[in-house]
Design a protein around this motif. Structure first.
Motif, PDB file in Angstrom:
ATOM      1  N   MET A  36      49.163  19.984  38.284  1.00 31.67           N
ATOM      2  CA  MET A  36      49.544  21.336  38.484  1.00 31.67           C
ATOM      3  C   MET A  36      49.717  22.126  37.074  1.00 31.67           C
ATOM      4  SD  MET A  36      52.100  20.889  41.516  1.00 31.67           S
ATOM      5  CE  MET A  36      52.886  22.626  41.370  1.00 31.67           C
ATOM      6  N   ALA A  37      50.231  21.560  36.311  1.00 28.84           N
ATOM      7  CA  ALA A  37      50.318  22.345  34.956  1.00 28.84           C
ATOM      8  C   ALA A  37      48.853  22.295  34.207  1.00 28.84           C
ATOM      9  CB  ALA A  37      51.307  21.449  33.970  1.00 28.84           C
ATOM     10  N   VAL A  38      48.201  21.159  34.199  1.00 23.70           N
ATOM     11  CA  VAL A  38      47.021  21.342  33.277  1.00 23.70           C
ATOM     12  C   VAL A  38      46.208  22.503  34.075  1.00 23.70           C
ATOM     13  CG1 VAL A  38      44.881  20.131  33.196  1.00 23.70           C
ATOM     14  CG2 VAL A  38      47.119  18.765  32.735  1.00 23.70           C
ATOM     15  N   PHE A  39      45.951  22.524  35.374  1.00 21.02           N
ATOM     16  CA  PHE A  39      45.238  23.598  36.202  1.00 21.02           C
ATOM     17  C   PHE A  39      45.597  25.004  35.799  1.00 21.02           C
ATOM     18  CE2 PHE A  39      43.086  20.209  38.230  1.00 21.02           C
ATOM     19  CZ  PHE A  39      41.710  20.551  38.236  1.00 21.02           C
ATOM     20  N   LEU A  40      47.090  25.119  35.775  1.00 26.11           N
ATOM     21  CA  LEU A  40      47.815  26.362  35.458  1.00 26.11           C
ATOM     22  C   LEU A  40      47.438  26.747  34.225  1.00 26.11           C
ATOM     23  CD1 LEU A  40      49.779  28.517  36.471  1.00 26.11           C
ATOM     24  CD2 LEU A  40      51.446  27.390  35.610  1.00 26.11           C
ATOM     25  N   ILE A  41      47.583  25.843  33.002  1.00 25.97           N
ATOM     26  CA  ILE A  41      47.240  26.268  31.951  1.00 25.97           C
ATOM     27  C   ILE A  41      45.847  26.919  31.671  1.00 25.97           C
ATOM     28  CG2 ILE A  41      47.106  25.480  29.334  1.00 25.97           C
ATOM     29  CD1 ILE A  41      49.512  23.887  30.124  1.00 25.97           C
ATOM     30  N   ALA A  42      44.964  26.051  32.316  1.00 24.70           N
ATOM     31  CA  ALA A  42      43.325  26.071  32.097  1.00 24.70           C
ATOM     32  C   ALA A  42      42.896  27.590  32.934  1.00 24.70           C
ATOM     33  CB  ALA A  42      42.613  24.966  32.969  1.00 24.70           C
ATOM     34  N   ALA A  43      43.617  27.792  33.945  1.00 26.03           N
ATOM     35  CA  ALA A  43      43.478  29.180  34.633  1.00 26.03           C
ATOM     36  C   ALA A  43      43.818  30.260  33.635  1.00 26.03           C
ATOM     37  CB  ALA A  43      44.202  29.348  35.984  1.00 26.03           C
ATOM     38  N   LEU A  44      45.089  29.935  32.993  1.00 22.88           N
ATOM     39  CA  LEU A  44      45.534  31.145  32.168  1.00 22.88           C
ATOM     40  C   LEU A  44      44.594  31.426  30.982  1.00 22.88           C
ATOM     41  CD1 LEU A  44      49.210  30.422  32.275  1.00 22.88           C
ATOM     42  CD2 LEU A  44      48.265  32.348  33.279  1.00 22.88           C
ATOM     43  N   LEU A  45      43.890  30.371  30.412  1.00 20.00           N
ATOM     44  CA  LEU A  45      43.284  30.253  29.419  1.00 20.00           C
ATOM     45  C   LEU A  45      41.695  30.751  29.815  1.00 20.00           C
ATOM     46  CD1 LEU A  45      44.137  27.087  27.548  1.00 20.00           C
ATOM     47  CD2 LEU A  45      44.772  29.385  26.869  1.00 20.00           C
ATOM     48  N   LEU A  46      41.367  30.492  30.958  1.00 17.13           N
ATOM     49  CA  LEU A  46      39.961  30.774  31.148  1.00 17.13           C
ATOM     50  C   LEU A  46      40.035  32.197  31.711  1.00 17.13           C
ATOM     51  CD1 LEU A  46      38.932  27.394  33.053  1.00 17.13           C
ATOM     52  CD2 LEU A  46      38.098  28.067  30.623  1.00 17.13           C
ATOM     53  N   THR A  47      41.007  32.872  32.377  1.00 15.43           N
ATOM     54  CA  THR A  47      40.611  34.199  32.975  1.00 15.43           C
ATOM     55  C   THR A  47      41.310  35.236  32.040  1.00 15.43           C
ATOM     56  OG1 THR A  47      43.040  33.741  33.842  1.00 15.43           O
ATOM     57  CG2 THR A  47      41.270  33.329  35.365  1.00 15.43           C
ATOM     58  N   ARG A  48      41.457  34.811  30.668  1.00 17.52           N
ATOM     59  CA  ARG A  48      41.915  35.652  29.665  1.00 17.52           C
ATOM     60  C   ARG A  48      40.620  36.658  29.266  1.00 17.52           C
ATOM     61  NH1 ARG A  48      44.844  33.353  24.434  1.00 17.52           N
ATOM     62  NH2 ARG A  48      42.770  32.374  24.691  1.00 17.52           N
ATOM     63  N   ASN A  49      40.878  38.017  29.011  1.00 14.63           N
ATOM     64  CA  ASN A  49      39.708  38.774  28.531  1.00 14.63           C
ATOM     65  C   ASN A  49      38.493  38.713  29.382  1.00 14.63           C
ATOM     66  OD1 ASN A  49      41.282  39.153  26.272  1.00 14.63           O
ATOM     67  ND2 ASN A  49      40.620  37.293  25.235  1.00 14.63           N
ATOM     68  N   LEU A  50      38.780  38.945  30.499  1.00 11.42           N
ATOM     69  CA  LEU A  50      37.433  38.873  31.681  1.00 11.42           C
ATOM     70  C   LEU A  50      36.947  40.193  31.528  1.00 11.42           C
ATOM     71  CD1 LEU A  50      38.808  36.920  34.832  1.00 11.42           C
ATOM     72  CD2 LEU A  50      37.425  36.072  33.001  1.00 11.42           C
ATOM     73  N   LYS A  51      35.400  40.453  31.561  1.00  8.43           N
ATOM     74  CA  LYS A  51      34.842  41.556  31.330  1.00  8.43           C
ATOM     75  C   LYS A  51      33.897  41.901  32.681  1.00  8.43           C
ATOM     76  CE  LYS A  51      34.372  40.986  26.412  1.00  8.43           C
ATOM     77  NZ  LYS A  51      33.361  40.824  25.327  1.00  8.43           N
ATOM     78  N   VAL A  52      33.905  43.284  33.085  1.00  5.74           N
ATOM     79  CA  VAL A  52      33.016  43.537  34.179  1.00  5.74           C
ATOM     80  C   VAL A  52      31.636  43.705  33.751  1.00  5.74           C
ATOM     81  CG1 VAL A  52      32.723  45.292  35.879  1.00  5.74           C
ATOM     82  CG2 VAL A  52      34.973  44.639  35.444  1.00  5.74           C
ATOM     83  N   GLU A  53      31.618  44.148  32.589  1.00  6.48           N
ATOM     84  CA  GLU A  53      30.342  44.593  31.980  1.00  6.48           C
ATOM     85  C   GLU A  53      30.182  43.549  30.852  1.00  6.48           C
ATOM     86  OE1 GLU A  53      29.804  48.472  31.027  1.00  6.48           O
ATOM     87  OE2 GLU A  53      29.881  49.215  32.897  1.00  6.48           O
ATOM     88  N   ASN A  54      28.605  42.969  30.726  1.00  5.08           N
ATOM     89  CA  ASN A  54      28.479  42.161  29.636  1.00  5.08           C
ATOM     90  C   ASN A  54      29.482  41.002  29.445  1.00  5.08           C
ATOM     91  OD1 ASN A  54      26.217  43.809  28.838  1.00  5.08           O
ATOM     92  ND2 ASN A  54      27.769  45.276  27.522  1.00  5.08           N
ATOM     93  N   PRO A  55      29.560  40.137  30.402  1.00  4.39           N
ATOM     94  CA  PRO A  55      30.457  39.021  30.314  1.00  4.39           C
ATOM     95  C   PRO A  55      29.781  38.008  29.484  1.00  4.39           C
ATOM     96  CG  PRO A  55      29.365  38.898  32.496  1.00  4.39           C
ATOM     97  CD  PRO A  55      28.953  40.366  31.745  1.00  4.39           C
ATOM     98  N   GLY A  56      30.778  37.120  28.877  1.00  2.71           N
ATOM     99  CA  GLY A  56      30.238  36.073  27.912  1.00  2.71           C
ATOM    100  C   GLY A  56      29.772  34.817  28.626  1.00  2.71           C
ATOM    101  N   ARG A  57      29.372  33.957  28.260  1.00  5.07           N
ATOM    102  CA  ARG A  57      28.583  32.674  28.571  1.00  5.07           C
ATOM    103  C   ARG A  57      29.847  32.037  29.270  1.00  5.07           C
ATOM    104  NH1 ARG A  57      25.141  29.014  25.050  1.00  5.07           N
ATOM    105  NH2 ARG A  57      23.783  30.963  25.065  1.00  5.07           N
ATOM    106  N   GLY A  58      31.035  31.710  28.759  1.00  3.27           N
ATOM    107  CA  GLY A  58      31.935  31.161  29.515  1.00  3.27           C
ATOM    108  C   GLY A  58      32.247  31.642  30.912  1.00  3.27           C
ATOM    109  N   GLN A  59      32.575  33.027  30.849  1.00  3.30           N
ATOM    110  CA  GLN A  59      32.728  33.738  31.983  1.00  3.30           C
ATOM    111  C   GLN A  59      31.788  33.476  33.067  1.00  3.30           C
ATOM    112  OE1 GLN A  59      33.997  37.817  31.595  1.00  3.30           O
ATOM    113  NE2 GLN A  59      33.596  38.273  33.763  1.00  3.30           N
TER     114      GLN A  59
END
Length: 225
Positions: A36-59
Motif C-alpha cells: 500500500m505504501a509503495v503504491f501510495l507514494i507512486a501515485a503521489l509522484l506520478l500524478t504531480r504536475n499533470l497537464k491538460v494540454e501538451n502532456p509529457g511522455r510519462g503522463q
C-alpha cells in the motif's frame, strides 16, 4: 520428502512480526502495508504536475496504462457495472503485486488464508450490495426464490459457496504453485527450477489475480442485469 512437509508447514505458518495493544500483527499484514505504501507514494509522484494540454511522455504512458486497466475490467463487468471498476482494478493490482512480491524475498500475503478470506468476503459483500442497489431490498430478497421457490435454500447457500470458492481458489492455486516448485527442486535442483519459477512467480501469479477479479465481476454482472 520430509523437507517438503516442513517447508509447507513453514509456508502455512503466518508469523507475528510485532504486537500492538496485545494484538499480534502478522507478516502478511506488514507486507500488505508495504504494498500500500509503495503504491501510495507512486501515485503521489506520478500524478504531480499533470497537464491538460501538451502532456509529457510519462503522463501519456500513465494514462494509457490506466485506460488499458479500466478497459480490461469493464470488459468483464460491462457498462452497467462501470461504477465498480475502481474497486475491481484496485483488487487486481493488489493481488497481482501480492503474488509477485515473493520475487523480492517477501512472503506473498495471498499465502495467508486470512488474507484470501478477507478479499473474498469484501467481494461477496460488494456483489450483494450491487444487487440491492439495482433491485431494491424487496427485489433482492425475491431473487432468492428465482426461478422457482423450491430452490430458495440452494440460492441462500450460494452466499456461503461463492466467497468460499473465491477464497479457496486463490489460496489453493498460490499454495499449489509452491508445492510444485518444491517438488521440482527435489527432482532436479539445478536449471529447471529457474525456468519454472518464471512461470509460477510471474505468469501464474498474474493469472490468479485476473481469475479472482473476473469471477467477482461476473457475479456482480449477474446481480445487476
Amino acid at each position: 520428502m520430509g523437507n517438503l512437509g516442513e517447508s509447507l508447514m513453514e509456508e502455512l505458518t503466518c508469523e507475528t512480526v510485532f504486537t500492538v495493544g496485545g494484538i499480534g500483527v502478522s507478516e502478511s499484514v506488514v507486507v500488505t502495508w508495504i504494498i500500500m505504501a509503495v503504491f501510495l507514494i507512486a501515485a503521489l509522484l506520478l500524478t504531480r504536475n499533470l497537464k491538460v494540454e501538451n502532456p509529457g511522455r510519462g503522463q501519456l504512458m500513465l494514462e494509457y496504462a490506466i485506460t488499458w486497466l479500466q478497459g480490461v475490467v469493464e470488459g468483464i463487468i460491462g457498462e452497467e457495472g462501470r461504477e465498480y471498476v475502481p474497486y475491481l482494478a484496485s483488487i487486481l493490482i493488489y493481488i497481482g503485486t501480492a503474488n509477485l512480491i515473493g520475487i523480492f524475498g517477501f512472503k506473498p500475503p495471498t499465502k495467508d488464508l486470512n488474507v484470501t478470506v478477507g478479499l473474498a468476503l469484501m467481494s461477496i459483500v460488494l456483489i450483494q450490495v450491487a444487487g440491492i442497489r439495482k433491485r431494491g431490498v424487496k427485489g433482492w430478497l425475491k431473487s432468492f426464490t428465482e426461478p422457482v421457490a423450491i430452490v430458495t435454500p440452494i440460492n441462500i447457500l450460494e452466499l456461503v459457496i461463492k466467497p468460499l470458492s473465491l477464497c479457496m481458489r486463490l489460496f489453493g492455486n498460490v499454495l499449489g504453485a509452491f508445492v510444485i516448485m518444491k517438488l521440482i527442486e527435489y527432482v532436479l535442483p539445478v536449471g529447471l527450477p529457474v525456468v519454472c519459477s518464471m512461470y509460477f512467480d510471474l505468469f501464474d501469479g498474474l493469472i490468479q489475480a485476473y481469475v479472482f477479479v473476473f469471477l467477482t465481476g461476473l457475479f456482480i454482472k449477474e446481480n445487476i442485469e
